[in-house]
Design an enzyme around this catalytic site. Structure first.
Site, PDB file in Angstrom:
ATOM      1  N   CYS A 394     -18.860  -2.415  -2.052  1.00  0.00           N
ATOM      2  CA  CYS A 394     -19.491  -2.464  -0.732  1.00  0.00           C
ATOM      3  C   CYS A 394     -20.018  -3.848  -0.405  1.00  0.00           C
ATOM      4  O   CYS A 394     -20.350  -4.133   0.746  1.00  0.00           O
ATOM      5  CB  CYS A 394     -20.626  -1.433  -0.640  1.00  0.00           C
ATOM      6  N   LYS A 397     -18.180  -5.755   2.440  1.00  0.00           N
ATOM      7  CA  LYS A 397     -18.256  -5.360   3.840  1.00  0.00           C
ATOM      8  C   LYS A 397     -18.609  -6.558   4.721  1.00  0.00           C
ATOM      9  O   LYS A 397     -19.232  -7.518   4.277  1.00  0.00           O
ATOM     10  CB  LYS A 397     -19.326  -4.272   4.037  1.00  0.00           C
ATOM     11  N   ASP A 426     -23.319   7.577  13.660  1.00  0.00           N
ATOM     12  CA  ASP A 426     -23.585   8.497  12.554  1.00  0.00           C
ATOM     13  C   ASP A 426     -22.717   8.135  11.362  1.00  0.00           C
ATOM     14  O   ASP A 426     -21.848   7.261  11.433  1.00  0.00           O
ATOM     15  CB  ASP A 426     -23.311   9.944  12.994  1.00  0.00           C
ATOM     16  N   ASP A 444      -1.511   4.202   8.880  1.00  0.00           N
ATOM     17  CA  ASP A 444      -0.741   2.983   8.646  1.00  0.00           C
ATOM     18  C   ASP A 444      -1.700   1.825   8.434  1.00  0.00           C
ATOM     19  O   ASP A 444      -2.776   1.774   9.054  1.00  0.00           O
ATOM     20  CB  ASP A 444       0.177   2.673   9.842  1.00  0.00           C
ATOM     21  N   ASP A 467       3.956   7.453  14.863  1.00  0.00           N
ATOM     22  CA  ASP A 467       4.242   8.658  14.081  1.00  0.00           C
ATOM     23  C   ASP A 467       3.888   9.924  14.860  1.00  0.00           C
ATOM     24  O   ASP A 467       4.576  10.954  14.746  1.00  0.00           O
ATOM     25  CB  ASP A 467       3.475   8.626  12.760  1.00  0.00           C
ATOM     26  N   HIS A 518     -13.950   1.185   9.175  1.00  0.00           N
ATOM     27  CA  HIS A 518     -14.539   0.473   8.047  1.00  0.00           C
ATOM     28  C   HIS A 518     -13.971  -0.937   8.019  1.00  0.00           C
ATOM     29  O   HIS A 518     -12.789  -1.157   8.300  1.00  0.00           O
ATOM     30  CB  HIS A 518     -14.200   1.192   6.733  1.00  0.00           C
ATOM     31  N   ASP A 611      10.521   7.982  14.024  1.00  0.00           N
ATOM     32  CA  ASP A 611      10.411   6.595  14.466  1.00  0.00           C
ATOM     33  C   ASP A 611      11.013   5.692  13.394  1.00  0.00           C
ATOM     34  O   ASP A 611      10.969   5.987  12.203  1.00  0.00           O
ATOM     35  CB  ASP A 611       8.963   6.209  14.778  1.00  0.00           C
TER      36      ASP A 611
END
Length: 740
Positions: A394, A397, A426, A444, A467, A518, A611
């Site tokens: 972490c 980040k 949240d 992806d 997709d 993220h 695809d």
């Protein structure tokens, strides 16, 4: 395909691909200022070299020979390329607004956006005249005129307004081009004053003689008062025109003066002797858009000479060092094209030369100038080792401040049923799922193929959505995963904001709500999306519904993997990449709507659909064959390819995934197709944001193609499905020519 980023803490943005910037970019790359990231913004991938434009019109040169490929230049220089037009500059916020609605922040800014003919100065000119700039628009109009002349028997009137160097060279180039094509036209050159003002008398006499030799009517001391359809209104005369070219009176881009920077009466940015704005020490300007103290003619020779001073001052200003002054030369060599392979030259009032040998001299100078942009840059030193290791877990980040700054301007569309998303902050998204529908979910993620966050964000989102479209699911919501290079937090925020702005543009267009994500920092830019979609069970398309006798239809064209690989091989060309990016940004949303609408009309639907992405056309077609228990017959002659793809394959350019993808060729039978046919490389080429491949009943294929055309989706019938040979695994037959 995106080199590992060297940590940076300042952004230098160059707006415009003029002569000064093209040269300065190479110079800045060869003497890289530590921590300074370079970005070039231009609306076109090709920048015209003004010295060779008459030769292009006359037919002496090709388009590629007369233009600097800005994408290739940026790739070689380690600079970002943003293909966009600036519409607004806010010096206080250090922010540019682009014509796609996005913004681009900078720490240092350089302007080299040139000048355009002022059509507003004469009533009617804007409606009836063709300006020489932008060159891309003019060249298209000129080629269209030549094509039209080839089919006409009447004599056209072609007029050029402007008796300076540009207009005089242009009318002679037009005359030469018409003669070489066996075409006739009445040619007129109109100028408000004398011919070639500021040039020695000997130059004017020689060029006037050449105008007469080409049958050009010369109207001097004849200011244009009004332009009407088919005629110029002068003080004491009228001049007819079927094609009117405007080469006089230039003006600046309006956003320069609107920025509040000091400008002259025509809107050009005032600079001091160091090419810096007197009102903002972080803004520089060069070339035609700069108003230099004492005034300079709008001539390419000054822009070329300014490049060294500009490059040095941009680097030293960013590094906090003293600047140096630009000293314009008092005399310079002037070489004017005279239609054919002929030129008139002068240096000051005493030396004038003319003839074919002067054109050969000019040709050598011009080609030598352009060759500089094809020369590889000297090897640059490896980036210095980072002072301290970066955390994993972490600790990798993105910081909260940078993240908040990047996300505060995003405006994701919110679907009904999103109870907790980006706005609520949240720990997880909360979604109410419609009863009776199936959740389609796909993921992806890949590294950036170009160091342009906004464009990459759009493609990454479209690639993920593809997709869902291939299964006829309606996009609902998305989560983002983003890796941002290890730059200063301010630059990380800029990158993340542009990437997510691009992604949200496409997600919003698809009605797909961004509900969270993220971020981490790492060696290179990368992004991916987990997307959710909804569909009723009976509406879903699968790979297993194909039947023998159905036709295979492909949307779009192949070759994105080869084109992106050309960046690594140093063989990329701007126009080819432009076409590739345009194809990738088309997405498959419109194709899915067209095909779903077709099914609503008569119950017909694709038998199978997928695809075309990482496994290439053959790899994904094999999946359809295996899932549907059929064989396939593919016609290589009809498979569409992106421009330049075969040229790159023949030069040895292929994707690094090609060897793995080529294994599918062992499942193919070749009928009239050689094993070394370069088109085979395109069939196994991994596609990023590729098109759809689907099967449909033969009698419904015309209706499907028509529906796709109505939605502006390029589509091609490329083959058919056949009964499977049950004594063997699924096979594909490749042949060259013949109907489906």
């Amino acid at each position: 395909m995106n080199p590992v980023s060297t940590p940076a803490d300042r952004d230098l943005v160059l707006v415009g691909g003029g002569h000064s910037h093209a040269l300065a970019l190479r110079m800045l790359a060869m003497n890289r200022e530590p921590g300074l990231r370079l970005t070039l913004v231009s609306p076109d991938s090709l920048a015209a070299y003004s010295g060779m434009l008459p030769g292009l019109v006359a037919g002496h040169y090709t388009l590629e020979e007369t233009h600097v490929d800005l994408r290739r230049l940026c790739q070689a220089s380690g600079a970002r390329f943003v293909r966009a037009r600036v519409t607004d500059l806010d010096p206080a916020a250090r922010r540019l607004t682009l014509d796609d609605g996005t913004t681009l922040d900078y720490d240092w800014l350089s302007l080299d956006v040139g000048a355009t003919p002022d059509l507003d100065a004469v009533p009617g000119a804007a409606a009836h005249a063709v300006p020489v700039k932008p060159v891309s628009d003019f060249h298209y109009r000129w080629r269209s005129l030549l094509a039209d002349l080839d089919h006409r028997t009447d004599e056209l009137a072609i007029s050029v307004v402007g008796g300076g160097a540009g207009g005089t060279e242009m009318i002679l180039a037009v005359a030469r081009a018409l003669i070489d094509r066996g075409l006739a036209a009445r040619l007129t050159l109109v100028t408000a004053g004398e011919l070639l003002p500021g040039y020695p008398d000997a130059v004017r006499r020689r060029m006037a003689r050449r105008l007469a030799d080409y049958g050009v009517r010369l109207c001097t001391e004849s200011p244009v008062r009004r332009v009407e359809a088919g005629r110029l209104i002068l003080d004491h005369d009228t001049v007819a025109h079927d094609f009117l070219l405007w080469c006089t009176g230039v003006k600046a881009a309006p956003w320069l003066a609107a920025s509040g920077l000091p400008c002259d009466e025509r809107g050009f940015v005032r600079v001091d002797e160091r090419l810096r704005s007197p009102a903002d020490e972080r803004i520089f300007a060069a070339g035609d858009c700069a108003a230099f103290p004492g005034g300079l003619p709008k001539a390419g020779v000054y822009a070329v000479r300014q490049a060294r001073t500009l490059a040095d001052n941009l680097a030293t200003a960013a590094g906090g060092r003293a600047l140096r002054a630009y000293r314009p030369q008092k005399r310079f060599l002037s070489l004017l094209s005279a239609g054919g392979r002929d030129a008139v030259g002068s240096r000051g009032p005493l030396l004038t030369v003319a003839g074919p040998w002067v054109w050969r001299w000019k040709d050598r100078i011009d080609r030598r100038f352009m060759a500089r942009f094809d020369e590889p840059l000297p090897s640059m030193p490896a980036p210095a080792a980072e002072a301290s290791p970066h955390c994993a877990g972490c600790g990798a980040k993105i910081g909260a401040a940078a993240l908040g700054e990047a996300l505060e301007r995003l405006q994701p569309a919110v679907r009904e049923g999103i109870e907790a998303g980006v706005d609520q902050a949240d720990d997880a998204a909360v979604i109410r799922w419609p009863a009776g529908q199936r959740l389609g979910q796909t993921l992806d993620y890949f590294p950036a193929f170009l160091d342009e966050p906004h464009l990459f964000g759009r493609v990454a989102a479209l690639h993920a959505l593809s997709d869902l479209y291939a299964m006829n699911a309606t996009p609902h919501s998305a989560l983002a995963t983003v890796c941002v290079p290890r730059h200063h937090p301010r630059l990380q925020a800029r990158d993340l904001q542009r990437l997510m702005a691009g992604a949200v543009t496409e997600l919003n267009r698809a009605g797909c709500t961004l509900v969270g994500g993220h971020t981490i920092e790492g060696p290179e830019l990368a992004a991916g999306f987990t997307v959710n979609g909804a569909a009723t069970p009976e509406a879903l398309w699968h790979k297993g519904g194909a039947r023998p006798g159905q036709c295979l239809i492909l949307t779009g064209a192949l070759g994105t993997g080869i084109q992106l690989a050309s960046l690594m091989h140093g063989r990329a060309r701007g126009p080819w990449l432009d076409a590739t990016l345009e194809a990738m940004l088309a997405g498959n949303g419109a194709a899915r709507v067209a095909l779903a609408g077709l099914g609503d009309l008569d119950g017909t639907r694709p038998g199978a659909c997928t695809d075309v992405t990482g496994f290439g056309l053959l790899g994904h077609l094999l999946e359809i064959c295996q899932q549907s228990d059929v064989d396939a017959r593919l016609n290589l002659e009809t498979v569409p390819l992106l421009p330049g793809t075969l040229t790159l394959v023949e030069a040895g350019v292929t994707s690094t995934l090609k060897p793995a993808n080529d294994q599918v060729l062992a499942r193919c039978e070749h009928h009239g197709v050689a094993s070394d046919d370069p088109r085979l490389a395109a069939l196994t080429d991994p596609q990023t944001s590729g098109g759809l491949l689907f099967s449909i009943d033969r009698e419904r294929a015309p209706a499907a193609l028509a529906a796709l055309r109505r939605h502006r989706v390029p589509a091609t019938q490329v083959g058919e499905l056949t009964v499977k040979n049950h004594k063997a695994s699924a096979t594909m037959t490749l042949h060259d020519g013949g109907p489906c």
